[in-house]
Write a protein that holds these residues in place. Sequence first.
Motif, mmCIF file in Angstrom:
data_model
loop_
_atom_site.group_PDB
_atom_site.id
_atom_site.type_symbol
_atom_site.label_atom_id
_atom_site.label_comp_id
_atom_site.label_asym_id
_atom_site.label_seq_id
_atom_site.Cartn_x
_atom_site.Cartn_y
_atom_site.Cartn_z
ATOM 1 N N ASN A 381 86.445 -13.255 -32.732
ATOM 2 C CA ASN A 381 86.894 -14.034 -31.568
ATOM 3 C C ASN A 381 88.148 -13.449 -30.913
ATOM 4 O O ASN A 381 89.095 -14.169 -30.574
ATOM 5 C CB ASN A 381 87.144 -15.495 -31.966
ATOM 6 N N CYS A 382 88.165 -12.152 -30.769
ATOM 7 C CA CYS A 382 89.315 -11.482 -30.154
ATOM 8 C C CYS A 382 89.109 -11.352 -28.645
ATOM 9 O O CYS A 382 88.014 -10.999 -28.194
ATOM 10 C CB CYS A 382 89.500 -10.091 -30.742
ATOM 11 N N ILE A 383 90.137 -11.636 -27.913
ATOM 12 C CA ILE A 383 90.139 -11.332 -26.482
ATOM 13 C C ILE A 383 90.525 -9.866 -26.336
ATOM 14 O O ILE A 383 91.595 -9.437 -26.799
ATOM 15 C CB ILE A 383 91.127 -12.236 -25.724
ATOM 16 N N LYS A 384 89.665 -9.106 -25.721
ATOM 17 C CA LYS A 384 89.841 -7.651 -25.655
ATOM 18 C C LYS A 384 91.210 -7.263 -25.115
ATOM 19 O O LYS A 384 91.872 -6.361 -25.634
ATOM 20 C CB LYS A 384 88.730 -7.046 -24.796
ATOM 21 N N GLU A 385 91.658 -7.963 -24.060
ATOM 22 C CA GLU A 385 92.943 -7.620 -23.434
ATOM 23 C C GLU A 385 94.129 -7.947 -24.316
ATOM 24 O O GLU A 385 95.233 -7.429 -24.098
ATOM 25 C CB GLU A 385 93.075 -8.353 -22.090
ATOM 26 N N HIS A 386 93.947 -8.808 -25.298
ATOM 27 C CA HIS A 386 95.036 -9.120 -26.225
ATOM 28 C C HIS A 386 95.163 -8.059 -27.314
ATOM 29 O O HIS A 386 96.266 -7.794 -27.796
ATOM 30 C CB HIS A 386 94.802 -10.487 -26.881
ATOM 31 N N TYR A 387 94.032 -7.483 -27.692
ATOM 32 C CA TYR A 387 94.031 -6.503 -28.791
ATOM 33 C C TYR A 387 94.287 -5.082 -28.298
ATOM 34 O O TYR A 387 95.019 -4.320 -28.934
ATOM 35 C CB TYR A 387 92.694 -6.575 -29.531
ATOM 36 N N PHE A 388 93.687 -4.717 -27.175
ATOM 37 C CA PHE A 388 93.785 -3.341 -26.692
ATOM 38 C C PHE A 388 94.799 -3.213 -25.566
ATOM 39 O O PHE A 388 94.741 -3.953 -24.586
ATOM 40 C CB PHE A 388 92.430 -2.857 -26.173
ATOM 41 N N PRO A 389 95.724 -2.242 -25.653
ATOM 42 C CA PRO A 389 96.584 -1.932 -24.504
ATOM 43 C C PRO A 389 95.735 -1.369 -23.364
ATOM 44 O O PRO A 389 94.632 -0.862 -23.577
ATOM 45 C CB PRO A 389 97.536 -0.866 -25.063
ATOM 46 N N PRO A 390 96.242 -1.435 -22.151
ATOM 47 C CA PRO A 390 95.437 -1.053 -20.993
ATOM 48 C C PRO A 390 95.079 0.423 -20.902
ATOM 49 O O PRO A 390 94.203 0.791 -20.126
ATOM 50 C CB PRO A 390 96.302 -1.486 -19.807
ATOM 51 N N TRP A 391 95.750 1.301 -21.652
ATOM 52 C CA TRP A 391 95.403 2.716 -21.534
ATOM 53 C C TRP A 391 94.295 3.135 -22.512
ATOM 54 O O TRP A 391 93.872 4.286 -22.525
ATOM 55 C CB TRP A 391 96.639 3.596 -21.719
ATOM 56 N N PHE A 392 93.792 2.214 -23.345
ATOM 57 C CA PHE A 392 92.643 2.524 -24.185
ATOM 58 C C PHE A 392 91.394 2.618 -23.296
ATOM 59 O O PHE A 392 91.142 1.746 -22.474
ATOM 60 C CB PHE A 392 92.438 1.441 -25.243
ATOM 61 N N LEU A 393 90.611 3.667 -23.482
ATOM 62 C CA LEU A 393 89.422 3.898 -22.667
ATOM 63 C C LEU A 393 88.165 3.568 -23.466
ATOM 64 O O LEU A 393 88.100 3.806 -24.676
ATOM 65 C CB LEU A 393 89.373 5.358 -22.206
ATOM 66 N N PHE A 394 87.151 3.050 -22.775
ATOM 67 C CA PHE A 394 85.914 2.654 -23.432
ATOM 68 C C PHE A 394 84.718 3.235 -22.672
ATOM 69 O O PHE A 394 84.132 2.575 -21.822
ATOM 70 C CB PHE A 394 85.813 1.134 -23.500
ATOM 71 N N PRO A 395 84.367 4.466 -22.977
ATOM 72 C CA PRO A 395 83.221 5.070 -22.295
ATOM 73 C C PRO A 395 81.930 4.363 -22.699
ATOM 74 O O PRO A 395 81.832 3.783 -23.774
ATOM 75 C CB PRO A 395 83.240 6.518 -22.799
ATOM 76 N N HIS A 396 80.955 4.434 -21.816
ATOM 77 C CA HIS A 396 79.666 3.822 -22.137
ATOM 78 C C HIS A 396 79.086 4.494 -23.372
ATOM 79 O O HIS A 396 78.978 5.711 -23.450
ATOM 80 C CB HIS A 396 78.700 3.974 -20.961
ATOM 81 N N ASN A 397 78.732 3.703 -24.339
ATOM 82 C CA ASN A 397 78.184 4.246 -25.568
ATOM 83 C C ASN A 397 77.334 3.173 -26.228
ATOM 84 O O ASN A 397 77.829 2.112 -26.563
ATOM 85 C CB ASN A 397 79.320 4.685 -26.503
ATOM 86 N N SER A 398 76.095 3.452 -26.402
ATOM 87 C CA SER A 398 75.193 2.473 -27.015
ATOM 88 C C SER A 398 74.596 2.972 -28.308
ATOM 89 O O SER A 398 73.690 2.358 -28.860
ATOM 90 C CB SER A 398 74.057 2.134 -26.032
#
Length: 410
Positions: A381-398
């Motif tokens: 139940n983590c809010i992504k913006e609370h855990y990750f700083p804004p400079w973390f990148l999330f490329p599409h990956n499935s």
Amino acid sequence: MYNELLSKLDHLKRLSDDYIHYVQSHTTHRKLVLFIFGLIVFFIIYQFWFDRSQFTILRSSNSKIYYSSIRGLLLSNNNYSKNLHDKAQAPLTCLIIIRTADGALGNRMFLFASAYGLARLHQCKLYVAPWILIDLRSVFLIPINQTKVQLTTDDSVVVNRTDIYGRYSACTLYSDLFKIPLNSTFNRYEMVGFYQAYGYFEKYKEEIAFLFQFNSGAIASVVPLVDQLLKAVWNIPLNLGNYTKNNVPHPYLKSLLINPPPPLAPVTWVGIHIRRSDFLTFFRIDTSVDYLVWAMDYYRRKYINCRFLVASDDKNYVKINLGNFSDVFITPARYFSGDDLAALALCEHTIATAGTYSWWAAWLAGGNVVHDLNYPVPFQNCIKEHYFPPWFLFPHNSSSLKWKPPVQAK
């Protein structure tokens, strides 16, 4: 007689001129002296009041502080940032408490950093259970006595008390903890769980970097690795200059890898942390080789002359899947978590997979961060913006294995 009178008048004129010049010269000199004296007095008064008004971070006189090149660690898009003011209660009337900690090094770093941030914001004392402090100091200096937070390890402040307010958090950023003055209910506030939300300490990120300086043991463990990397990439020996293996600063070792002596070509170092072991069973997630290769190619396209330094709790997996790449180096099998973290922090950028250890490896290294999409898992139940700083990148990956709810037995 007329000529004699003119001569006397001319003599009197010269005497008058000499006297005027004498007075003018001494008056100018006196003014100059008074002016210089006034400047000195003004400078002393200015320095006295200016020094009193400035905020400075105290630092160790025998160690160089390295502040990671952390960029954009802001909550500008988060409502909680409006509460982050450097106004504090006085005198000390509150206590932030951490005395239980689950998990390993990354979890304890989050809990300690968040507790420090709240204690710093509200000028509370900070109680840290001695065993937690000992565990952190097995890797870091933690020179908290050189900060504005008062630390206590005296158990009497927490034992047999009925006024301690404890609250659990996995990664929740509680907005009421940022209100100033602090709610009286929280005068003795115990942080239970993990508190994996960087907003608790982002305001004091430089002080956290100061606390999380690697100790001499952790640094000494990576000196042979740096020597190995210098020889493998540039065929040059390690030169510690005026330092020894036991007192060389971590930033100095990092500078050797990033800036080789001319005319040698610079290299861009990218750290990779791969978490497997218990994550395969507890979280039932895994990072795929496809994601790792994609992320490596991302950096190869972005930067010239990349090299990758890989640390993992499953180094056989790394050797099998990434060992054939000529630009990949793997940390020694004998390294424990503190050694691997000190090694990854030598890099400029990071490829992270899952878990708080990856998070902190990226934070300490600075630079760009590419992170897999499979963490945190939904049940946290983590809010992504609370855990990750804004400079973390999330490329599409499935391709990475993501968490799925367990199949119920029929």
